[in-house]
Motif scaffolding. Sequence first.
Motif, PDB file in Angstrom:
ATOM      1  N   ALA A   1       0.834  -1.206   0.000  1.00  0.00           N
ATOM      2  CA  ALA A   1       0.000   0.000   0.000  1.00  0.00           C
ATOM      3  C   ALA A   1       0.867   1.254   0.000  1.00  0.00           C
ATOM      4  CB  ALA A   1      -0.923  -0.011   1.217  1.00  0.00           C
ATOM      5  N   SER A   2       1.966   1.218   0.773  1.00  0.00           N
ATOM      6  CA  SER A   2       2.856   2.377   0.856  1.00  0.00           C
ATOM      7  C   SER A   2       3.547   2.648  -0.479  1.00  0.00           C
ATOM      8  CB  SER A   2       3.903   2.147   1.958  1.00  0.00           C
ATOM      9  OG  SER A   2       4.835   3.202   1.999  1.00  0.00           O
TER      10      SER A   2
ATOM     11  N   LEU B   1       2.474   1.765  -3.474  1.00  0.00           N
ATOM     12  CA  LEU B   1       1.487   2.271  -4.415  1.00  0.00           C
ATOM     13  C   LEU B   1       1.174   3.737  -4.136  1.00  0.00           C
ATOM     14  CD1 LEU B   1      -0.928  -0.784  -4.589  1.00  0.00           C
ATOM     15  CD2 LEU B   1       0.450   0.129  -6.468  1.00  0.00           C
ATOM     16  N   ASP B   2       1.067   4.083  -2.857  1.00  0.00           N
ATOM     17  CA  ASP B   2       0.812   5.470  -2.476  1.00  0.00           C
ATOM     18  C   ASP B   2       1.949   6.364  -2.957  1.00  0.00           C
ATOM     19  OD1 ASP B   2      -0.317   7.689  -1.345  1.00  0.00           O
ATOM     20  OD2 ASP B   2       0.256   7.207   0.700  1.00  0.00           O
ATOM     21  N   THR B   3       3.197   5.875  -2.822  1.00  0.00           N
ATOM     22  CA  THR B   3       4.372   6.657  -3.208  1.00  0.00           C
ATOM     23  C   THR B   3       4.442   6.864  -4.718  1.00  0.00           C
ATOM     24  OG1 THR B   3       5.630   5.867  -1.303  1.00  0.00           O
ATOM     25  CG2 THR B   3       6.896   6.732  -3.159  1.00  0.00           C
ATOM     26  N   TYR B   4       4.134   5.819  -5.490  1.00  0.00           N
ATOM     27  CA  TYR B   4       4.374   5.882  -6.924  1.00  0.00           C
ATOM     28  C   TYR B   4       3.147   6.181  -7.782  1.00  0.00           C
ATOM     29  CZ  TYR B   4       9.155   4.442  -6.184  1.00  0.00           C
ATOM     30  OH  TYR B   4      10.468   4.415  -5.788  1.00  0.00           O
ATOM     31  N   VAL B   5       1.939   5.890  -7.287  1.00  0.00           N
ATOM     32  CA  VAL B   5       0.761   6.205  -8.106  1.00  0.00           C
ATOM     33  C   VAL B   5      -0.230   7.094  -7.386  1.00  0.00           C
ATOM     34  CG1 VAL B   5       0.980   4.050  -9.386  1.00  0.00           C
ATOM     35  CG2 VAL B   5      -0.575   4.153  -7.436  1.00  0.00           C
ATOM     36  N   GLY B   6      -0.051   7.336  -6.077  1.00  0.00           N
ATOM     37  CA  GLY B   6      -0.968   8.180  -5.326  1.00  0.00           C
ATOM     38  C   GLY B   6      -1.919   7.349  -4.486  1.00  0.00           C
TER      39      GLY B   6
ATOM     40  N   ALA C   1      -5.414   6.148  -6.286  1.00  0.00           N
ATOM     41  CA  ALA C   1      -5.129   5.114  -7.274  1.00  0.00           C
ATOM     42  C   ALA C   1      -4.622   3.853  -6.587  1.00  0.00           C
ATOM     43  CB  ALA C   1      -4.096   5.619  -8.282  1.00  0.00           C
ATOM     44  N   GLY C   2      -3.782   4.025  -5.561  1.00  0.00           N
ATOM     45  CA  GLY C   2      -3.261   2.879  -4.830  1.00  0.00           C
ATOM     46  C   GLY C   2      -4.354   2.066  -4.176  1.00  0.00           C
ATOM     47  N   GLU C   3      -5.330   2.745  -3.580  1.00  0.00           N
ATOM     48  CA  GLU C   3      -6.447   2.049  -2.953  1.00  0.00           C
ATOM     49  C   GLU C   3      -7.245   1.264  -3.988  1.00  0.00           C
ATOM     50  OE1 GLU C   3      -8.727   4.969  -0.924  1.00  0.00           O
ATOM     51  OE2 GLU C   3      -7.394   5.055   0.819  1.00  0.00           O
TER      52      GLU C   3
END
Length: 394
Positions: free
Chosen positions: A178-179, A181-186, A189-191
């Motif tokens: 999750a982290s 995805l949050d870092t690289y796509v926001g 979008a990560g959720e």
Amino acid sequence: MDASKLRALTDWLIDGGRSAASPSRFMAECCERMVAAGLPLWRIGVFVRTLHPEIYGRNFIWKPGAEVQIGSVDYHILESPDFLTSPLKIAFEQGLEVRARTGDPQNGRFPIVDELRAEGVTDYIALPLPFIAGTINASSWTTRQPGGFTDDQLAALRSLVRPLARVIEIISLNRMAASLLDTYVGNSAGERIMGGQIRRGHTETMNAAIWLSDLRGFTALSDRLPAETIVDILNHYFDCQVTAIKKHGGEVLKYMGDGLLAVFPIDEYVGDERQVCSHVLEAAHESRASVADLQYPIGDAVERFRFGVALHVGRILYGNIGGGNRLDFTCIGPSVNLAARLEKIASRLGRTVVASEGFAGICGGGWSDLGEFPVAGFSKAARVYGLADEKSAA
């Protein structure tokens, strides 16, 4: 100790501690079960490294009768005296357990042990938490039992740490995914990706305010400065915008060289489009001020920077686009295309902040009508607005 409760605890861990709804609840329930099985625990710590550009690791601290305390540390912890003199450093780096009874003169090299003695702690042990992937994390266990832990209690702890490490690894991997995805796509979008939106063509429409910005003179800057310097400049420049964008409810979707694409969802926002657009405009004002204040020393000179941002509002298509198994979670559509064209017009006019007629109409006040301009790819000319307090720098 209660052997049956220890076996039940082991089974609970092997089953993934599924009765616990969150990492903090898992930590609390695990420690409570240990105490119920006869382990005289006082202060327990679990320390897990993360894969994050700013956060080195997270810690979970449990004490009887108190809420689990969750904290995080940045990479500076690696040079801090507290870490350099901690038994946890040995557990992390060498995968070894370290035991230290309070009052033992040989433990003078571990200041934390003396600090814990003030809480009545009699014994301390740091146990490594080896993950299957090869990384080693760490845990610390203390007791206030007179004489410290018994051999049987230590053996029970060591046997429980193995299944405990497996559960912690699973929790850590989920959080790490999750982290990243949050870092690289926001975050948004990560959720969606974590929720299963991973197939090409899996998209949805969204009403959003769109932010598209660009650094002025970037090509010339790149031509005369080393690549390493350009990267550092871009990082400082993006900081000027990202902080404001996130503060006001936006999400950065993409960096394109010196360009930045962000969206401020309206459908998912608790409020209306006027509120959202007002927040976007506040973010634009703050970013403009931050970029204007940005100074980068190069030799005897100091570089100053200018940027432009176009603001628009409309429907976008948001989701997975790409070829084969290489996908990008992004947004497309005429509204995004128009924002890109408006940003080019802002550059031509020497303006920092411009808006479409739709955005300016929703977020009224403080705009100057800059006229109509032909827009490549669009059949109709677009009316463009600029901030009234800004003069053209063209």
